[in-house]
Scaffold this motif. Structure first.
Motif, short mmCIF file in Angstrom:
data_model
loop_
_atom_site.label_atom_id
_atom_site.label_comp_id
_atom_site.label_asym_id
_atom_site.label_seq_id
_atom_site.Cartn_x
_atom_site.Cartn_y
_atom_site.Cartn_z
N LEU A 146 41.02 37.39 94.05
CA LEU A 146 41.72 38.42 93.30
C LEU A 146 41.54 38.22 91.80
N GLU A 147 41.67 36.98 91.34
CA GLU A 147 41.46 36.69 89.92
C GLU A 147 40.04 37.06 89.49
N ARG A 148 39.08 36.82 90.37
CA ARG A 148 37.70 37.18 90.05
C ARG A 148 37.52 38.70 90.03
N MET A 149 38.22 39.40 90.91
CA MET A 149 38.14 40.86 90.90
C MET A 149 38.69 41.42 89.59
N ILE A 150 39.80 40.87 89.13
CA ILE A 150 40.37 41.30 87.85
C ILE A 150 39.37 41.01 86.72
N GLU A 151 38.74 39.86 86.82
CA GLU A 151 37.72 39.50 85.82
C GLU A 151 36.57 40.51 85.81
N LEU A 152 36.09 40.90 87.00
CA LEU A 152 35.01 41.87 87.09
C LEU A 152 35.42 43.22 86.50
N ALA A 153 36.63 43.65 86.82
CA ALA A 153 37.10 44.94 86.32
C ALA A 153 37.19 44.95 84.81
N GLU A 154 37.53 43.80 84.22
CA GLU A 154 37.61 43.71 82.77
C GLU A 154 36.22 43.58 82.15
N ARG A 155 35.33 42.89 82.83
CA ARG A 155 33.99 42.62 82.28
C ARG A 155 33.09 43.84 82.35
N PHE A 156 33.29 44.68 83.38
CA PHE A 156 32.43 45.85 83.57
C PHE A 156 33.29 47.12 83.59
#
Length: 527
Positions: free
Chosen positions: A428-438
C-alpha cells in the motif's frame, strides 16, 4: 409516527472477487452461482409476488461493488448458465431414476422445475442483469440500495492509511453511480467494522448514515438511554443506527435450526455426495471429487424425507414469532422512549436461501404477517431517518466494533492472518508512492498503474483474513492474497525499471478485470 414501531430489514449482499477463466470449473466460483440461484433470484421473486398483491414491503440491500461487477461479468454469467444447465440435465436423470419413489420423485420434480424457472427468470425477465430488478424496486420506493467499501475491506485496520480508505470509498461510489445513476444515502461498513475514524470519511463523502453493531452504541462512554432502538448523531453529523441484538441472535439461532430442525431442508446432505459416481457425470471434479447438485431430499437432523409444505408452515410460524418478539421488545422499552423506536434487523443475505433454504419464504411471511399488525411499520433506514426530528438525536461517538467473533477485530487480525498485513501495508505504501511519483501518466504506464490499484484493492478484501481465521478455504484465501501481492510487485518493479510487458499486463487485465474505470490517482495524498 409517534405511536408507530418500525422494523427495518437490511441485507448485506456480497461476494469476494472470484474469477478463474484459466480453469474449466473453479469450485470457488460456485459461491457466486449458489448465491445467485438460492438467494438473489428468490429474493426478487419474493418482491414480485408481494408487489403483485399490493402487500407493502420495504427492505434495504447493501450491494458490494465486487458482487455488482460479478453480476455484470459476461464470462461469469456464461458459466452460471452452464451451472444451471447442469442442474437441469441432472434433474432429467433424477426424474427417471426416482420414478418409482413417489416422495423423492416429487422433490426431484420440484427442484428440476425451480432450476428451469431460474434460468428463464434470469435470461428472459432480467435479460442476464438482476441489478435491473433491484433498481426497479428502488425506483418504486420499495428497496433502498446502499454501497460498501470497494472490496469489502475491514476498514478500521487501515485507519492509519487515509489513502487506502479514500480509495475504497471513491471506487465504490463511482461504481454505484455508474450502475444506478445516483449516490446512495447509506454506507454499509464491511463486517459492521466501525472505528471513530470512519466518522470524517462518511461525512466527507456525503453519506447520511451508517449502521453499527449493538454494543457499539451501548458500550460507549455515555450510552444512549434508548439503547439500540434510536439513532444518534456523530460529531461530524453522520446518523448512526444500531443493529437489534436480539433480532440478530434469533435468526442466528434460526441458522442453527436449519441444520437441526426436523422440518427444514438439510443444507449439507446432497444427492451429489450420496449417489453412485456414474449417476453424477457433470457434478464430478476432474480428479473425481464430488460436488453438490442442489438436489437435497432430506430434512435436517434425521433420516426423514423433506416435506416443503410442512417446512413452509414452520416458516410462517417462525415469522409470526419473530414479529411477536419485536413487539415485545418495543413494549419493554416504551417507558424509555420519547421518539419512534426502530428495530434494525441486519443480516448476511446468504442466510436467506443459500444456507437456510426456507429463508426467502421467511422474509415473504414477515411482510405478509406484518401487514396485519397494527402499529407496526416496515421502513428503510433513510426513510425512517427522514421522518424523525433530528434535533432529538443525541450526539455520540460509537465505540470500535464489528459483528465478528466477540464483536471487535480479532477475526481479521490474529495469529492466523496477521502475516498478510505486513505485506499488504508495505505494498500500500508503494502504491501511494507510485501515485505521487506518476501523477499525470497516460498510455501503457497509466494502464499499469490502474492495474496496480486494482491489485491493492483486492488484497484488502475482508474475506481472505476471515477465511484464514475460520480455517475455511485457507489455501485458496492465501493464494488470492499472495497472487495479488505478486502482481502488484511485478508492476511496481516494472515501473522502476521502465519496462512493462504489454502481453503480461493485458493478460492480467483480462483476468482481474474488476473496476474497469478505476483511477490509480485515488491513492494520492489529499491536500
Amino acid at each position: 409516527m409517534n405511536n408507530s414501531r418500525v422494523i427495518s430489514l437490511v441485507l448485506d449482499l456480497h461476494k469476494p472477487f472470484v474469477r478463474h477463466p484459466e480453469m474449466d470449473q473453479a469450485q470457488e466460483e460456485r459461491w457466486f452461482f449458489e448465491a445467485l440461484s438460492d438467494t438473489y433470484l428468490p429474493l426478487l421473486e419474493v418482491f414480485d409476488r408481494l408487489d403483485a398483491e399490493h402487500i407493502p414491503f420495504k427492505i434495504a440491500l447493501s450491494l458490494s461493488p465486487t458482487l455488482c461487477h460479478m453480476l455484470r461479468d459476461e464470462y461469469l454469467l456464461e458459466r452460471y448458465l452452464k451451472y444451471v444447465d447442469r442442474q437441469i440435465e441432472f434433474g432429467v436423470r433424477e426424474l427417471e431414476r426416482t420414478a418409482g419413489e413417489d416422495e423423492i420423485h416429487r422433490l426431484a420434480l420440484n427442484f428440476y422445475d425451480q432450476a428451469v424457472e431460474k434460468r428463464v427468470l434470469f435470461t428472459e425477465r432480467y435479460e442476464g442483469n438482476i441489478l435491473r430488478g433491484f433498481d426497479h424496486y428502488q425506483r418504486k420506493g420499495r428497496v433502498e440500495l446502499l454501497t460498501t467499501a470497494a472490496t469489502h475491506a475491514f476498514l478500521p485496520l487501515y485507519s492509519n492509511y487515509p489513502e487506502a480508505i479514500q480509495a475504497q470509498f471513491e471506487t465504490a461510489i463511482a461504481s454505484h453511480r455508474i450502475l444506478f445513476g445516483k449516490n446512495p444515502h447509506g454506507f454499509w461498513l464491511p463486517e459492521l467494522g466501525w472505528s471513530p475514524e470512519m466518522d470524517r470519511y462518511l461525512r466527507a463523502y456525503n453519506f447520511s448514515y451508517t449502521i453499527v453493531d449493538t454494543h457499539s452504541l451501548c458500550m460507549e462512554d455515555h450510552p444512549e438511554s434508548r439503547g439500540s432502538f434510536y439513532p444518534v448523531k456523530t460529531p461530524a453529523g453522520v446518523f448512526i443506527l444500531a443493529r437489534d441484538f436480539y433480532a440478530g441472535r434469533e435468526l442466528e439461532e434460526a441458522k442453527f435450526a436449519c441444520h437441526m430442525d426436523p422440518l427444514y431442508r438439510d443444507y449439507l446432505r446432497d444427492a451429489g455426495f450420496e449417489l453412485p459416481t456414474e449417476a453424477l457425470s457433470s457434478f464430478l471434479e476432474a480428479n473425481g471429487a464430488r460436488k453438490a447438485t442442489g438436489y437435497k431430499y432430506w430434512a435436517s437432523g434425521n433420516n426423514q424425507i423433506y416435506d416443503p409444505q410442512k417446512a413452509l408452515e414452520r416458516v410462517k410460524a417462525a415469522a409470526s414469532s419473530f414479529l411477536d418478539a419485536r413487539i415485545s421488545r418495543f413494549n419493554s422499552v416504551a417507558e424509555y422512549m420519547d421518539g419512534c423506536p426502530i428495530s434494525l434487523c441486519a443480516y448476511n443475505a446468504d442466510l436467506f436461501g443459500r444456507f437456510w433454504y426456507e429463508g426467502p419464504a421467511f422474509i415473504e411471511a414477515l411482510y405478509r404477517e406484518g401487514a396485519h399488525r397494527t402499529g407496526l411499520q416496515f421502513m428503510n433506514p433513510a426513510e425512517y431517518l427522514y421522518k424523525q426530528d433530528a434535533s432529538g438525536f443525541r450526539t455520540a461517538m460509537p465505540e470500535f466494533s464489528s459483528w465478528g467473533v466477540n464483536g471487535y477485530g480479532e477475526m481479521w487480525l490474529d495469529a492466523s492472518n496477521d502475516w498478510l498485513y505486513r505485506h499488504a501495508l508495505r505494498s500500500l505504501e508503494r502504491m501511494i508512492e507510485l501515485a505521487e511519483r506518476f501523477p499525470d501518466d497516460t498510455g501503457l504506464k497509466e494502464r499499469a498503474l490502474n492495474q496496480a490499484a486494482r491489485e491493492i484493492l483486492l488484497v484488502q478484501c475482508s474475506d481472505w483474513p476471515k477465511m484464514l481465521y475460520k480455517q475455511e478455504n485457507t489455501l485458496y484465501a492465501r493464494n488470492q492474497v499472495e497472487a495479488a501481492l505478486r502482481n502488484f510487485t511485478t508492476i511496481y518493479e516494472s515501473l522502476g525499471s521502465n519496462y512493462i510487458s504489454t502481453e503480461w499486463l493485458t493478460s492480467l487485465e483480462r483476468r482481474h478485470n474488476i473496476f474497469p474505470t478505476v483511477n490509480y490517482r485515488v491513492f494520492r495524498h489529499k491536500r
